[in-house]
Design a protein around this motif. Structure first.
Motif, PDB file in Angstrom:
ATOM      1  N   ASN A  63     -56.111 -28.502 -48.541  1.00 56.17           N
ATOM      2  CA  ASN A  63     -57.153 -28.572 -49.723  1.00 56.17           C
ATOM      3  C   ASN A  63     -56.738 -27.566 -50.809  1.00 56.17           C
ATOM      4  O   ASN A  63     -57.454 -28.010 -51.916  1.00 56.17           O
ATOM      5  CB  ASN A  63     -58.802 -28.579 -49.313  1.00 56.17           C
ATOM      6  N   LEU A  64     -55.856 -27.137 -50.862  1.00 58.10           N
ATOM      7  CA  LEU A  64     -54.703 -26.049 -51.411  1.00 58.10           C
ATOM      8  C   LEU A  64     -53.780 -25.599 -51.222  1.00 58.10           C
ATOM      9  O   LEU A  64     -53.668 -25.644 -50.255  1.00 58.10           O
ATOM     10  CB  LEU A  64     -55.753 -24.199 -51.545  1.00 58.10           C
TER      11      LEU A  64
ATOM     12  N   ARG B  27     -50.212 -23.615 -52.659  1.00 60.26           N
ATOM     13  CA  ARG B  27     -49.843 -22.645 -54.242  1.00 60.26           C
ATOM     14  C   ARG B  27     -48.098 -22.662 -53.542  1.00 60.26           C
ATOM     15  O   ARG B  27     -47.984 -22.821 -52.344  1.00 60.26           O
ATOM     16  CB  ARG B  27     -50.454 -21.801 -53.891  1.00 60.26           C
TER      17      ARG B  27
ATOM     18  N   PRO C  26     -56.287 -32.182 -53.049  1.00 57.42           N
ATOM     19  CA  PRO C  26     -56.052 -30.934 -53.241  1.00 57.42           C
ATOM     20  C   PRO C  26     -55.865 -30.336 -54.361  1.00 57.42           C
ATOM     21  O   PRO C  26     -55.243 -30.476 -55.839  1.00 57.42           O
ATOM     22  CB  PRO C  26     -55.061 -30.907 -52.317  1.00 57.42           C
ATOM     23  N   MET C  27     -56.216 -28.933 -54.657  1.00 57.14           N
ATOM     24  CA  MET C  27     -55.618 -28.119 -55.826  1.00 57.14           C
ATOM     25  C   MET C  27     -54.083 -27.626 -55.298  1.00 57.14           C
ATOM     26  O   MET C  27     -53.793 -27.035 -54.616  1.00 57.14           O
ATOM     27  CB  MET C  27     -56.311 -26.904 -55.747  1.00 57.14           C
TER      28      MET C  27
ATOM     29  N   TRP D 202     -51.890 -25.736 -57.179  1.00 59.81           N
ATOM     30  CA  TRP D 202     -51.480 -24.085 -58.191  1.00 59.81           C
ATOM     31  C   TRP D 202     -49.514 -23.876 -57.984  1.00 59.81           C
ATOM     32  O   TRP D 202     -49.823 -23.299 -56.980  1.00 59.81           O
ATOM     33  CB  TRP D 202     -51.859 -23.107 -57.949  1.00 59.81           C
TER      34      TRP D 202
ATOM     35  N   ASN E 279     -57.205 -30.731 -61.045  1.00 57.41           N
ATOM     36  CA  ASN E 279     -56.982 -30.519 -59.704  1.00 57.41           C
ATOM     37  C   ASN E 279     -55.391 -29.643 -60.295  1.00 57.41           C
ATOM     38  O   ASN E 279     -54.633 -29.259 -58.938  1.00 57.41           O
ATOM     39  CB  ASN E 279     -57.129 -31.027 -58.531  1.00 57.41           C
TER      40      ASN E 279
ATOM     41  N   ARG F 246     -53.068 -26.318 -61.481  1.00 51.01           N
ATOM     42  CA  ARG F 246     -52.493 -25.537 -62.453  1.00 51.01           C
ATOM     43  C   ARG F 246     -51.479 -25.314 -62.673  1.00 51.01           C
ATOM     44  O   ARG F 246     -50.326 -24.980 -61.075  1.00 51.01           O
ATOM     45  CB  ARG F 246     -53.546 -24.583 -62.281  1.00 51.01           C
TER      46      ARG F 246
ATOM     47  N   ARG G 127     -53.485 -23.859 -47.737  1.00 53.33           N
ATOM     48  CA  ARG G 127     -54.690 -23.604 -47.399  1.00 53.33           C
ATOM     49  C   ARG G 127     -55.859 -24.987 -46.764  1.00 53.33           C
ATOM     50  O   ARG G 127     -55.729 -25.439 -47.554  1.00 53.33           O
ATOM     51  CB  ARG G 127     -55.504 -22.967 -48.077  1.00 53.33           C
TER      52      ARG G 127
ATOM     53  N   ASP H 241     -54.172 -20.167 -43.003  1.00 56.73           N
ATOM     54  CA  ASP H 241     -53.007 -20.679 -44.399  1.00 56.73           C
ATOM     55  C   ASP H 241     -51.813 -20.403 -43.188  1.00 56.73           C
ATOM     56  O   ASP H 241     -51.799 -19.640 -42.321  1.00 56.73           O
ATOM     57  CB  ASP H 241     -53.450 -19.327 -45.279  1.00 56.73           C
TER      58      ASP H 241
END
Length: 288
Positions: A114-115, A117, A170-171, A173, A206, A208, A230, A238
Motif C-alpha cells: 500500500n506504499l 518508496r 498504493p501510494m 513516492w 497517489n 509523489r 509497506r 517492510d
C-alpha cells in the motif's frame, strides 16, 4: 522472507499464511520436529512452509491445523480456502518466459503493497515509464533479446502500471537523481514524451515525485537503486529490494530496513519538495 537472493515468487498471501502457521505452532508449544512428525516429513519442510519457500499442500495444512488444536470446521475451511488462493500463480506468471525469478518476487510485493518508496539514480521508475522509454531501457539492458522478447517485456511493464490507477491504488513516492532526466534514453522525442508523462503523474493523488538536483551535492543514497514496500497486513514487515546487475537482494530485518528508511528520509528532506517537482520538470522539458 529473510536476507537472501529470491529463489521464487511467493504471493504475499502465502507469506501471511506461513506466518500464521508459525504462530499457531508456537501457540501450541510444538517444535518443528514435533509438527513434522504429524506429517511424516522432515522438520525442514515445516520451516519452508512457514517461510513461504514452498507451496502450501492442502492435506498438509489441514493436518497441521488439527495438530495445532484448530478443530472448528468453519475456521479450518476458511484457512484452507486462503491456502488454495495463495497457491494460484500471480497474473505475472504468464510472462515467465521473459520474467526472471528474482523479479517475480518484486512484482508480487509491488502488487500487494500500500506504499511503494523508491530511489532511482539511473532510470524513470518502471511504474511511470512510457512504452517507448521502457522499450529503449529494455533494449539497452537486454542486448541479445529478440524483438518479441522486448515487446513481451513492455507488455509486462504496461500491466504493472495498471496498479497505480486501480481502486485503492498504493501510494508511490519516488526520488530520482537529476541524472535520470539528463541522460537521453531512446532519443530526444522519447525523452520529451517521458517528461510529459512525469508531469502528468504529478497531478495524481497517489504519486509523489522528487528530483535530487546536481547542485544539491552528495546525498546519503549514492549507491544504487532500491525500493521499499509497506503493506496493510500486520504479519508482513517492510521489505527492501536492492537491485544489482544479476538480480536482487530482499531485506526484511528491522535494522536493515531502518537504515534504508532513514537514508531515504534524509534525502527527501534534502531534495526540493514535491510541490515544486512539476515546475522543475517543465524547465527540463524545455531544455530537451
Amino acid at each position: 522472507m529473510t536476507e537472501a537472493r529470491s529463489s521464487g515468487a511467493p504471493t504475499v498471501l502465502r507469506v501471511v499464511l506461513g506466518k500464521r502457521l508459525h504462530d499457531l505452532r508456537e501457540k501450541a508449544r510444538l517444535s518443528y520436529e514435533q509438527a513434522a512428525e504429524a506429517l511424516d516429513v522432515t522438520h525442514a519442510t515445516i520451516r519452508r512452509m512457514e517461510k513461504a519457500e514452498v507451496g502450501l499442500k492442502i492435506p498438509y495444512v489441514e493436518k497441521l491445523l488439527h495438530t495445532y488444536g484448530i478443530t472448528d470446521p468453519d475456521e479450518v475451511e476458511g484457512f484452507l480456502a486462503l491456502a488454495r488462493e495463495a497457491n494460484r500463480p500471480g497474473w505475472w506468471h504468464r510472462y515467465r518466459d521473459v520474467l526472471p525469478e528474482w523479479f517475480s518476487a518484486f512484482v508480487s510485493l509491488e502488487g500487494e503493497a500500500n506504499l511503494i518508496r523508491a530511489y532511482e539514480p539511473h532510470y524513470v521508475p518502471g511504474l511511470l515509464q512510457t512504452e517507448d522509454y521502457a522499450r529503449a531501457v529494455l533494449r539497452s539492458g537486454l542486448a541479445h533479446a529478440s524483438d518479441e522478447e522486448i515487446e513481451r517485456g513492455v507488455a509486462l511493464r504496461r500491466e504493472r502500471q495498471a496498479l497505480i490507477t486501480r481502486d485503492a491504488a498504493p501510494m508511490l513516492w519516488a526520488v530520482m537523481d537529476e541524472t535520470v532526466l539528463r541522460r537521453t534514453i531512446g532519443g530526444r522525442d522519447i525523452m520529451r514524451r517521458q517528461v510529459d508523462r512525469l508531469i502528468e503523474a504529478c497531478d495524481m493523488p497517489n504519486v509523489r515525485l522528487q528530483l535530487m538536483p546536481f547542485a544539491a551535492g552528495p546525498h546519503p543514497l549514492m549507491y544504487g537503486p532500491f525500493h521499499i514496500f509497506r503493506f496493510g497486513i500486520r504479519e508482513i514487515p517492510d521489505v527492501v529490494c536492492v537491485e544489482s546487475l544479476v538480480g536482487a537482494v530482499y531485506l526484511d530485518q528491522r535494522g536493515d530496513v531502518s537504515t534504508f528508511l532513514e537514508a531515504l528520509d534524509r534525502m527527501c528532506a534534502q531534495a526540493p519538495p514535491t510541490r515544486s517537482t512539476k515546475a522543475v520538470l517543465g524547465g527540463i522539458r524545455k531544455e530537451i
